[in-house]
Motif scaffolding. Sequence first.
Motif, PDB file in Angstrom:
ATOM      1  N   PHE A 149       0.841  -1.189   0.000  1.00 21.52           N
ATOM      2  CA  PHE A 149       0.000   0.000   0.000  1.00 21.52           C
ATOM      3  C   PHE A 149       0.880   1.244   0.000  1.00 21.52           C
ATOM      4  N   GLY A 150       0.366   2.308  -0.611  1.00 18.14           N
ATOM      5  CA  GLY A 150       1.060   3.593  -0.599  1.00 18.14           C
ATOM      6  C   GLY A 150       2.212   3.646  -1.589  1.00 18.14           C
ATOM      7  N   GLY A 151       2.870   4.806  -1.625  1.00 20.25           N
ATOM      8  CA  GLY A 151       4.035   4.971  -2.484  1.00 20.25           C
ATOM      9  C   GLY A 151       3.718   5.023  -3.955  1.00 20.25           C
ATOM     10  N   TYR A 152       2.524   5.516  -4.319  1.00 24.83           N
ATOM     11  CA  TYR A 152       2.152   5.574  -5.734  1.00 24.83           C
ATOM     12  C   TYR A 152       3.052   6.552  -6.481  1.00 24.83           C
ATOM     13  N   VAL A 153       3.543   6.126  -7.637  1.00 29.86           N
ATOM     14  CA  VAL A 153       4.363   6.971  -8.501  1.00 29.86           C
ATOM     15  C   VAL A 153       3.599   7.203  -9.792  1.00 29.86           C
ATOM     16  N   LYS A 154       3.304   8.463 -10.068  1.00 32.42           N
ATOM     17  CA  LYS A 154       2.533   8.793 -11.268  1.00 32.42           C
ATOM     18  C   LYS A 154       3.379   8.579 -12.518  1.00 32.42           C
ATOM     19  N   PRO A 155       2.855   7.866 -13.514  1.00 32.14           N
ATOM     20  CA  PRO A 155       3.633   7.640 -14.745  1.00 32.14           C
ATOM     21  C   PRO A 155       3.774   8.916 -15.566  1.00 32.14           C
ATOM     22  N   GLU A 156       4.845   8.981 -16.336  1.00 32.24           N
ATOM     23  CA  GLU A 156       5.065  10.130 -17.219  1.00 32.24           C
ATOM     24  C   GLU A 156       4.001  10.173 -18.305  1.00 32.24           C
ATOM     25  N   ASN A 157       3.791  11.364 -18.840  1.00 35.44           N
ATOM     26  CA  ASN A 157       2.755  11.562 -19.854  1.00 35.44           C
ATOM     27  C   ASN A 157       3.075  10.790 -21.132  1.00 35.44           C
ATOM     28  N   ARG A 158       4.294  10.943 -21.636  1.00 35.85           N
ATOM     29  CA  ARG A 158       4.670  10.325 -22.900  1.00 35.85           C
ATOM     30  C   ARG A 158       5.249   8.935 -22.655  1.00 35.85           C
ATOM     31  N   LYS A 159       4.886   8.021 -23.514  1.00 40.94           N
ATOM     32  CA  LYS A 159       5.265   6.627 -23.349  1.00 40.94           C
ATOM     33  C   LYS A 159       6.771   6.434 -23.302  1.00 40.94           C
ATOM     34  N   GLU A 160       7.496   7.179 -24.146  1.00 36.63           N
ATOM     35  CA  GLU A 160       8.946   6.995 -24.197  1.00 36.63           C
ATOM     36  C   GLU A 160       9.652   7.489 -22.935  1.00 36.63           C
ATOM     37  N   ASP A 161       8.935   8.283 -22.115  1.00 34.52           N
ATOM     38  CA  ASP A 161       9.529   8.801 -20.877  1.00 34.52           C
ATOM     39  C   ASP A 161       9.207   7.940 -19.654  1.00 34.52           C
ATOM     40  N   ARG A 162       8.341   6.969 -19.828  1.00 35.58           N
ATOM     41  CA  ARG A 162       7.901   6.170 -18.681  1.00 35.58           C
ATOM     42  C   ARG A 162       8.976   5.198 -18.226  1.00 35.58           C
ATOM     43  N   LYS A 163       9.023   5.005 -16.901  1.00 40.21           N
ATOM     44  CA  LYS A 163      10.019   4.113 -16.292  1.00 40.21           C
ATOM     45  C   LYS A 163       9.322   2.864 -15.752  1.00 40.21           C
ATOM     46  N   ASP A 164      10.085   1.827 -15.554  1.00 41.11           N
ATOM     47  CA  ASP A 164       9.568   0.583 -14.987  1.00 41.11           C
ATOM     48  C   ASP A 164       9.407   0.779 -13.482  1.00 41.11           C
ATOM     49  N   ARG A 165       8.170   0.956 -13.049  1.00 40.89           N
ATOM     50  CA  ARG A 165       7.915   1.263 -11.634  1.00 40.89           C
ATOM     51  C   ARG A 165       8.055   0.040 -10.730  1.00 40.89           C
ATOM     52  N   ARG A 166       8.327  -1.111 -11.312  1.00 46.46           N
ATOM     53  CA  ARG A 166       8.575  -2.303 -10.507  1.00 46.46           C
ATOM     54  C   ARG A 166       9.983  -2.280  -9.911  1.00 46.46           C
ATOM     55  N   LEU A 167      10.875  -1.493 -10.503  1.00 48.27           N
ATOM     56  CA  LEU A 167      12.246  -1.405 -10.023  1.00 48.27           C
ATOM     57  C   LEU A 167      12.334  -0.504  -8.806  1.00 48.27           C
ATOM     58  N   VAL A 168      13.168  -0.896  -7.836  1.00 49.90           N
ATOM     59  CA  VAL A 168      13.307  -0.128  -6.594  1.00 49.90           C
ATOM     60  C   VAL A 168      13.759   1.290  -6.878  1.00 49.90           C
ATOM     61  N   ALA A 169      14.634   1.480  -7.865  1.00 46.59           N
ATOM     62  CA  ALA A 169      15.170   2.806  -8.176  1.00 46.59           C
ATOM     63  C   ALA A 169      14.087   3.776  -8.642  1.00 46.59           C
ATOM     64  N   ASN A 170      12.981   3.246  -9.148  1.00 49.16           N
ATOM     65  CA  ASN A 170      11.919   4.097  -9.685  1.00 49.16           C
ATOM     66  C   ASN A 170      10.719   4.217  -8.748  1.00 49.16           C
ATOM     67  N   ARG A 171      10.881   3.778  -7.493  1.00 49.09           N
ATOM     68  CA  ARG A 171       9.800   3.893  -6.511  1.00 49.09           C
ATOM     69  C   ARG A 171      10.021   5.110  -5.624  1.00 49.09           C
TER      70      ARG A 171
END
Length: 318
Positions: A149-171
């Motif tokens: 629960f918690g720690g939601y990370v909003k995805p980037e608008n453009r697809k090419e800018d989006r990161k893999d939010r499953r990775l610890v570095a991107n949380r």
Amino acid sequence: MQHFLLSAAARTLSLKAVFQMGDDKAYETFRLLRWPETNGEAVCPRCGCVETYDIATRRRFKCVACHHQFSVTSGTIFASRKLSFVDLLAAIVIFVNGAKGIAALQLSRDLDVQYKTAFVLTHKLREAMARENAGRQLNGVVEIDGAYFGGYVKPENRKEDRKDRRLVANRSGKRQCVVIMRERDGRSLPFVVANEGDAVPFVRDHVGTLATIHADEGTGWDALHAGWDTKRVNHSIAFMDEGVCTNQAESYFSRLRRMEIGTHHHIAGPYLNAYAGEAAWREDHRRVANGTQAALVAGAAMASRQSRSWTGYWQRAV
């Protein structure tokens, strides 16, 4: 077959009945809840003397032995209350009637009180509910599972800018894991940890050594095999495998998710444990009439010591 919540047996107390009783009768109700052993007769909280003077005009008592003055809510979670007794009782009824919890904003509108008042009051009730879990030991078949629960990370608008939010570095670093241990046909115990496997020490403290544990394929539960008869189910293949499942644990998470998404909308990290405990209490008492639920919560509140977490909450320095 009719669902319990749709039956008349589930409705034994209404807000209409609470407001019709008036403040005097509500006060007598709180006296019975505070001192059930003496049928509502005051007992000195300082020395335990059962002989008191009743200062009826102020709704206070004076101990014959030590001369200590106290009220029916002195030393309890409701100490220094400003709400009337009928409003307190109504707040408890509104609180238990919410199958997926009650928002503090809605309670503030229902009772015409500040949001701050409703927020602190509901958290005091959650603190009182947690008394049931003190020293609890689970036995028999115990289902264990975790959810984040918690720690939601909003995805980037453009697809090419989006990161893999499953990775610890991107949380965001704010994500927490609620682990539920649920006894078949019994009680539930929730804990908040950083990662699912961190709950193993809590299992050692609260699950009997003769219990049978049901868990999913998560690697965090591998350590359980050393201490218990542990059976696993691989959810990528089946939800139940030869009678092994974590359906009761999933039922708990279903309620907690709906509390977060549909009622509270956002549960801040420091309070996640309180909401997790509330969801466990509601799951354990889902087949109990609302009047009995209100009596359990009110009785636990009157038996609890004055809150150290919520007294003067809004007056603290940031």
